[in-house]
Design an enzyme around this catalytic site. Structure first.
Site, PDB file in Angstrom:
ATOM      1  N   ASP A 249       2.638  14.502   1.145  1.00 22.88           N
ATOM      2  CA  ASP A 249       1.404  16.036   1.631  1.00 22.88           C
ATOM      3  C   ASP A 249       1.479  14.939   3.386  1.00 22.88           C
ATOM      4  O   ASP A 249       0.655  16.111   3.711  1.00 22.88           O
ATOM      5  CB  ASP A 249       0.410  16.046   1.056  1.00 22.88           C
ATOM      6  CG  ASP A 249      -0.130  14.549   0.351  1.00 22.88           C
ATOM      7  OD1 ASP A 249       0.534  13.212  -0.094  1.00 22.88           O
ATOM      8  OD2 ASP A 249      -0.903  14.375   0.203  1.00 22.88           O
TER       9      ASP A 249
ATOM     10  N   LYS B 184       2.907  10.263  -0.517  1.00 24.34           N
ATOM     11  CA  LYS B 184       2.279  10.950   0.689  1.00 24.34           C
ATOM     12  C   LYS B 184       3.155  11.723   1.418  1.00 24.34           C
ATOM     13  O   LYS B 184       2.853  11.762   2.522  1.00 24.34           O
ATOM     14  CB  LYS B 184       1.839   9.201   1.535  1.00 24.34           C
ATOM     15  CG  LYS B 184       0.867   8.331   0.284  1.00 24.34           C
ATOM     16  CD  LYS B 184       0.137   7.436   1.078  1.00 24.34           C
ATOM     17  CE  LYS B 184      -1.425   8.319   1.104  1.00 24.34           C
ATOM     18  NZ  LYS B 184      -2.345   6.820   1.531  1.00 24.34           N
TER      19      LYS B 184
ATOM     20  N   GLY C 120      -4.395  -4.192  -3.743  1.00 24.02           N
ATOM     21  CA  GLY C 120      -5.723  -3.252  -3.900  1.00 24.02           C
ATOM     22  C   GLY C 120      -4.872  -1.966  -4.222  1.00 24.02           C
ATOM     23  O   GLY C 120      -3.945  -1.700  -3.693  1.00 24.02           O
ATOM     24  N   HIS C 121      -5.036  -1.791  -5.655  1.00 26.08           N
ATOM     25  CA  HIS C 121      -4.143  -0.351  -6.065  1.00 26.08           C
ATOM     26  C   HIS C 121      -4.891   0.311  -6.357  1.00 26.08           C
ATOM     27  O   HIS C 121      -6.057  -0.138  -7.364  1.00 26.08           O
ATOM     28  CB  HIS C 121      -3.339  -0.961  -7.341  1.00 26.08           C
ATOM     29  CG  HIS C 121      -2.722  -2.216  -7.092  1.00 26.08           C
ATOM     30  ND1 HIS C 121      -1.301  -2.796  -7.808  1.00 26.08           N
ATOM     31  CD2 HIS C 121      -2.176  -2.607  -5.978  1.00 26.08           C
ATOM     32  CE1 HIS C 121      -0.864  -3.533  -7.630  1.00 26.08           C
ATOM     33  NE2 HIS C 121      -1.107  -3.264  -5.952  1.00 26.08           N
TER      34      HIS C 121
ATOM     35  N   ASP D  45       0.911  -1.088  -0.055  1.00 25.39           N
ATOM     36  CA  ASP D  45      -0.093  -0.352   0.360  1.00 25.39           C
ATOM     37  C   ASP D  45       0.769   0.849   0.014  1.00 25.39           C
ATOM     38  O   ASP D  45       0.521   2.539   0.328  1.00 25.39           O
ATOM     39  CB  ASP D  45      -0.997  -0.145   1.083  1.00 25.39           C
ATOM     40  CG  ASP D  45      -1.604  -1.328   0.985  1.00 25.39           C
ATOM     41  OD1 ASP D  45      -1.991  -1.624   0.524  1.00 25.39           O
ATOM     42  OD2 ASP D  45      -2.145  -1.945   2.067  1.00 25.39           O
TER      43      ASP D  45
ATOM     44  N   LYS E  60       2.307   1.976  -5.425  1.00 23.68           N
ATOM     45  CA  LYS E  60       2.160   1.071  -6.601  1.00 23.68           C
ATOM     46  C   LYS E  60       1.245   0.909  -7.600  1.00 23.68           C
ATOM     47  O   LYS E  60       1.857   2.259  -8.244  1.00 23.68           O
ATOM     48  CB  LYS E  60       2.234  -0.293  -6.487  1.00 23.68           C
ATOM     49  CG  LYS E  60       2.585  -0.324  -5.062  1.00 23.68           C
ATOM     50  CD  LYS E  60       3.424  -1.711  -5.123  1.00 23.68           C
ATOM     51  CE  LYS E  60       2.517  -2.606  -3.998  1.00 23.68           C
ATOM     52  NZ  LYS E  60       2.080  -1.985  -3.067  1.00 23.68           N
TER      53      LYS E  60
ATOM     54  N   GLN F 242       1.586  -6.475  -3.075  1.00 24.81           N
ATOM     55  CA  GLN F 242       2.430  -6.137  -2.034  1.00 24.81           C
ATOM     56  C   GLN F 242       3.583  -5.393  -1.773  1.00 24.81           C
ATOM     57  O   GLN F 242       4.049  -4.574  -2.601  1.00 24.81           O
ATOM     58  CB  GLN F 242       1.939  -7.626  -1.770  1.00 24.81           C
ATOM     59  CG  GLN F 242       1.633  -8.475  -0.993  1.00 24.81           C
ATOM     60  CD  GLN F 242       0.900  -8.561  -2.183  1.00 24.81           C
ATOM     61  OE1 GLN F 242       1.062  -9.405  -3.644  1.00 24.81           O
ATOM     62  NE2 GLN F 242      -0.253  -8.506  -3.064  1.00 24.81           N
TER      63      GLN F 242
HETATM   64  P1  GDP Z   1      -0.688   0.218  -3.227  1.00 20.54           P
HETATM   65  O1  GDP Z   1      -1.038  -0.668  -3.489  1.00 20.54           O
HETATM   66  O2  GDP Z   1       0.529   0.344  -3.240  1.00 20.54           O
HETATM   67  O3  GDP Z   1      -1.185   0.856  -5.117  1.00 20.54           O
HETATM   68  O4  GDP Z   1      -0.961   1.440  -2.331  1.00 20.54           O
HETATM   69  P2  GDP Z   1      -2.888   1.811  -2.225  1.00 20.54           P
HETATM   70  O5  GDP Z   1      -3.539   2.284  -3.891  1.00 20.54           O
HETATM   71  O6  GDP Z   1      -3.075   0.583  -1.658  1.00 20.54           O
HETATM   72  O7  GDP Z   1      -2.531   2.822  -1.264  1.00 20.54           O
HETATM   73  C1  GDP Z   1      -1.993   4.129  -1.565  1.00 20.54           C
HETATM   74  C2  GDP Z   1      -3.366   5.252  -1.264  1.00 20.54           C
HETATM   75  O8  GDP Z   1      -3.012   6.303  -1.065  1.00 20.54           O
HETATM   76  C3  GDP Z   1      -4.499   4.833  -2.686  1.00 20.54           C
HETATM   77  O9  GDP Z   1      -5.547   5.225  -1.841  1.00 20.54           O
HETATM   78  C4  GDP Z   1      -3.359   6.486  -3.693  1.00 20.54           C
HETATM   79  O10 GDP Z   1      -4.887   7.036  -3.992  1.00 20.54           O
HETATM   80  C5  GDP Z   1      -2.764   6.776  -1.933  1.00 20.54           C
HETATM   81  N1  GDP Z   1      -1.803   8.335  -2.500  1.00 20.54           N
HETATM   82  C6  GDP Z   1      -0.726   7.483  -3.419  1.00 20.54           C
HETATM   83  N2  GDP Z   1       0.221   8.191  -3.190  1.00 20.54           N
HETATM   84  C7  GDP Z   1      -0.387   9.350  -3.321  1.00 20.54           C
HETATM   85  C8  GDP Z   1       0.174  10.455  -2.753  1.00 20.54           C
HETATM   86  O11 GDP Z   1       1.306  11.181  -2.494  1.00 20.54           O
HETATM   87  N3  GDP Z   1      -0.625  11.770  -1.222  1.00 20.54           N
HETATM   88  C9  GDP Z   1      -1.260  11.197  -1.130  1.00 20.54           C
HETATM   89  N4  GDP Z   1      -2.256  11.970  -0.224  1.00 20.54           N
HETATM   90  N5  GDP Z   1      -2.500  10.282  -1.657  1.00 20.54           N
HETATM   91  C10 GDP Z   1      -1.614   8.876  -1.978  1.00 20.54           C
HETATM   92  P1  IMO Z   2      -1.109  -4.328  -2.255  1.00 21.95           P
HETATM   93  O1  IMO Z   2      -0.365  -4.770  -3.289  1.00 21.95           O
HETATM   94  C1  IMO Z   2      -1.028  -5.018   1.821  1.00 21.95           C
HETATM   95  C2  IMO Z   2      -1.437  -9.032   3.698  1.00 21.95           C
HETATM   96  C3  IMO Z   2      -2.571  -9.190   4.158  1.00 21.95           C
HETATM   97  C4  IMO Z   2      -1.263 -10.111   5.648  1.00 21.95           C
HETATM   98  C5  IMO Z   2      -0.213 -10.836   4.945  1.00 21.95           C
HETATM   99  C6  IMO Z   2      -0.960 -12.364   4.222  1.00 21.95           C
HETATM  100  O2  IMO Z   2      -2.174  -3.580  -1.959  1.00 21.95           O
HETATM  101  O3  IMO Z   2       0.110  -3.444  -1.307  1.00 21.95           O
HETATM  102  P2  IMO Z   2      -2.522 -12.985   1.900  1.00 21.95           P
HETATM  103  O4  IMO Z   2      -3.435 -12.744   1.540  1.00 21.95           O
HETATM  104  O5  IMO Z   2      -1.524 -12.249   0.837  1.00 21.95           O
HETATM  105  O6  IMO Z   2      -2.343 -14.306   1.930  1.00 21.95           O
HETATM  106  O7  IMO Z   2      -2.364 -12.320   3.647  1.00 21.95           O
HETATM  107  O8  IMO Z   2      -0.685 -10.035   3.672  1.00 21.95           O
HETATM  108  N1  IMO Z   2      -1.233  -8.511   2.508  1.00 21.95           N
HETATM  109  C7  IMO Z   2      -1.981  -6.793   2.077  1.00 21.95           C
HETATM  110  N2  IMO Z   2      -1.440  -6.092   2.907  1.00 21.95           N
HETATM  111  N3  IMO Z   2      -1.307  -4.600   0.971  1.00 21.95           N
HETATM  112  C8  IMO Z   2      -1.504  -5.115  -0.118  1.00 21.95           C
HETATM  113  O9  IMO Z   2      -0.908  -5.372  -1.355  1.00 21.95           O
HETATM  114  C9  IMO Z   2      -1.378  -7.104   0.384  1.00 21.95           C
HETATM  115  N4  IMO Z   2      -1.449  -8.108   0.288  1.00 21.95           N
HETATM  116  C10 IMO Z   2      -1.483  -9.035   1.096  1.00 21.95           C
HETATM  117  O10 IMO Z   2      -2.530  -8.129   4.987  1.00 21.95           O
HETATM  118  O11 IMO Z   2      -1.336  -9.298   6.377  1.00 21.95           O
HETATM  119 MG    MG Z   3      -2.869  -1.604  -1.516  1.00 21.80          MG
END
Ligand code: GDP
Ligand code: IMO
Ligand code: MG
Length: 427
Positions: A332, A330, A40-41, A13, A16, A223
């Site tokens: 900001d 992030k 979850g992206h 998270d 990416k 991840q």
């Molecule tokens: P991922 O799994 O690595 O793709 O990340 P996620 O999408 O799960 O979580 C990142 C969150 O931060 C999302 O809600 C993005 O829209 C948000 N985000 C990404 N870059 C920035 C940033 O530079 N600033 C802020 N405020 N939010 C960001």
């Molecule tokens: P993104 O791509 C954050 C965590 C789960 C759990 C562990 C194992 O959005 O960064 P699993 O279902 O993969 O066997 O769970 O890994 N986990 C993540 N945490 N971001 C993710 O994906 C994750 N995918 C799995 O919460 O701790």
């Molecule tokens: Mg994510």
């Protein structure tokens, strides 16, 4: 043959999805190489927000071919609903390619994920419950079902039989659940065969030919480094290799082809699920990071655990991935703190430790050693260049860069595509 790997440098998270989408406009292929719909992206384009789980974030760039590599585990129902959700919003998904060697998450893998977590009780991993671990376990045990098996009913039936043989004993005798019927699973899986057929391809050949022709290929990790099955905080990890080497095995591209490895690094730290997290906050600062950063899981809706930046982890990510760059996200979110603590080392049983300890026991005992960096109060979300940032924000970025061991080549100052400061070009 520019081949870039983009991966999470912490526990996932990190942003990416946004970073991949940003580069998607300039690359020819975006490839997911591991994980499944545990990811979850979030991608924000203008006033539109997209949540992607299985599809590479390049799907939103019209010129880019999205690829699901052999190292990914695919839940066909999730994939098809993700595709139709995007189609309804006017996104063309027809270029998608799926490796015939990718493994399928079957309904029984999801069941096994849920029952094993329940049986672990307080020792549970806190998985996403999407069947990821059991599907990779079947792959390693050589009883997995691959996408190509959907096209040979007899082979599919034999393989489902083999997979359910032991599982049904386990489900009925150990977990007190009903047995799963082979025919029912086969019937359900065969429904997906025609729907997936237009996308199935020899992706290894496609990608290697593309690299020969000097096309730009971006490998997008799911991840993060600390969730890696080999290099993460085992056993509190996912069941695949998000680290850079995973891009080679998970897409069938040799390491000599990779030209750059970009680590996505949040300006603080978050984690979902169980496991050690030295800089975790249980106070109002943690609450504030969660609120301001919107730290809630895209896949499971769980609140993310939040804490300060950890430079020990960032250094480790540089090492195990051979990072050439960081994309800091992030920044900001940190606006408004008078002082920002940054973890520079750990104290473990009275000793100062500069590098991530290999021993799980030591890591569980690690206490963060903080250095205080001065904060800033100015809104930075409109900053377009490094010099637009307040002096203290510049100093924060420079300090992180120094501690983390690779140049920070881009900075996120908001979720939108254009809310990014580009320092060094990635291409
Ligand atoms: P991922 O799994 O690595 O793709 O990340 P996620 O999408 O799960 O979580 C990142 C969150 O931060 C999302 O809600 C993005 O829209 C948000 N985000 C990404 N870059 C920035 C940033 O530079 N600033 C802020 N405020 N939010 C960001
Ligand atoms: P993104 O791509 C954050 C965590 C789960 C759990 C562990 C194992 O959005 O960064 P699993 O279902 O993969 O066997 O769970 O890994 N986990 C993540 N945490 N971001 C993710 O994906 C994750 N995918 C799995 O919460 O701790
Ligand atoms: Mg994510």
């Amino acid at each position: 043959m520019p081949a870039l790997v983009l991966l999470g440098a912490q526990w996932g998270d990190e942003g990416k999805g946004k970073a991949t989408d940003l580069l998607g406009g300039s690359v020819d292929y975006v490839v997911r190489y591991q994980g499944g719909n545990n990811a979850g992206h979030t991608v924000v384009v203008g006033d539109q927000k997209y949540a992607l789980h299985l599809l590479p974030s390049g799907i939103l760039s019209p010129g880019c071919t999205p690829v699901i590599g052999n190292g990914v585990v695919v839940d066909p129902s999730v994939l098809l609903s993700e595709l139709s959700g995007l189609n309804e919003r006017g996104v063309d998904t027809s270029k998608l390619l799926i490796s015939g060697n990718a493994h399928i998450i079957t309904p029984y893998n999801v069941t096994v994920d849920k029952v094993t977590e329940r049986f672990l009780g307080k020792r549970k991993i806190g998985t996403t419950g999407r069947g990821i671990g059991p599907t990779y376990a079947d792959k390693i045990n050589r009883v997995g079902i691959r996408v190509q098996d959907l096209y040979d009913e007899s082979i599919l039936t034999q393989k489902v039989e083999a997979a359910l043989d032991v599982k049904n004993q386990m489900l009925t005798k150990l977990y007190n659940r009903r047995a799963i019927a082979v025919e029912q699973v086969v019937e359900e899986l065969l429904v997906y065969a025609d729907k997936l057929a237009p996308y199935v391809a020899d992706t290894v050949l496609v990608l290697n030919e593309a690299l020969e022709q000097d096309k730009v290929v971006l490998f997008e990790g799911g991840q993060g480094t600390l969730l890696d099955i080999d290099h993460g905080t085992y056993p509190f990890v996912t069941s695949s290799n998000p680290t850079a080497g995973g891009a080679c095995t998970g897409a069938g591209v040799g390491p000599t082809k990779i030209s750059r490895v970009i680590g996505i690094l949040k300006a603080y730290t978050t984690r979902v699920g169980a496991g050690p997290f030295p800089t975790e906050l249980f106070d109002e600062d943690g609450e504030a990071l969660r609120r301001i950063g919107g730290e809630r899981g895209v896949t499971t809706g769980r609140d993310r655990r939040c804490g300060w930046f950890d430079a020990v982890i960032a250094r480790y990510a540089t090492r195990v991935n051979g990072l050439t760059d960081f994309f800091l996200t992030k920044l900001d979110v940190l606006t408004g703190w008078e002082q920002i603590p940054v973890c520079v080392a750990y104290e473990i049983d009275g000793r100062r430790v500069e590098e991530l300890p290999y021993s799980q026991t030591d890591f569980h005992h690690a206490k963060p050693v903080y250095e205080m960096l001065p904060g800033w109060s100015e809104d930075i979300s409109k900053a377009k260049s490094f010099s637009d940032l307040p002096k203290n924000a510049q100093a924060y970025v420079k300090a992180l860069e120094e501690m983390s061991g690779a140049p920070i080549s881009a900075i996120g100052v908001g979720p939108g595509r254009d809310e990014t400061i580009e320092i060094n070009s990635f291409l």
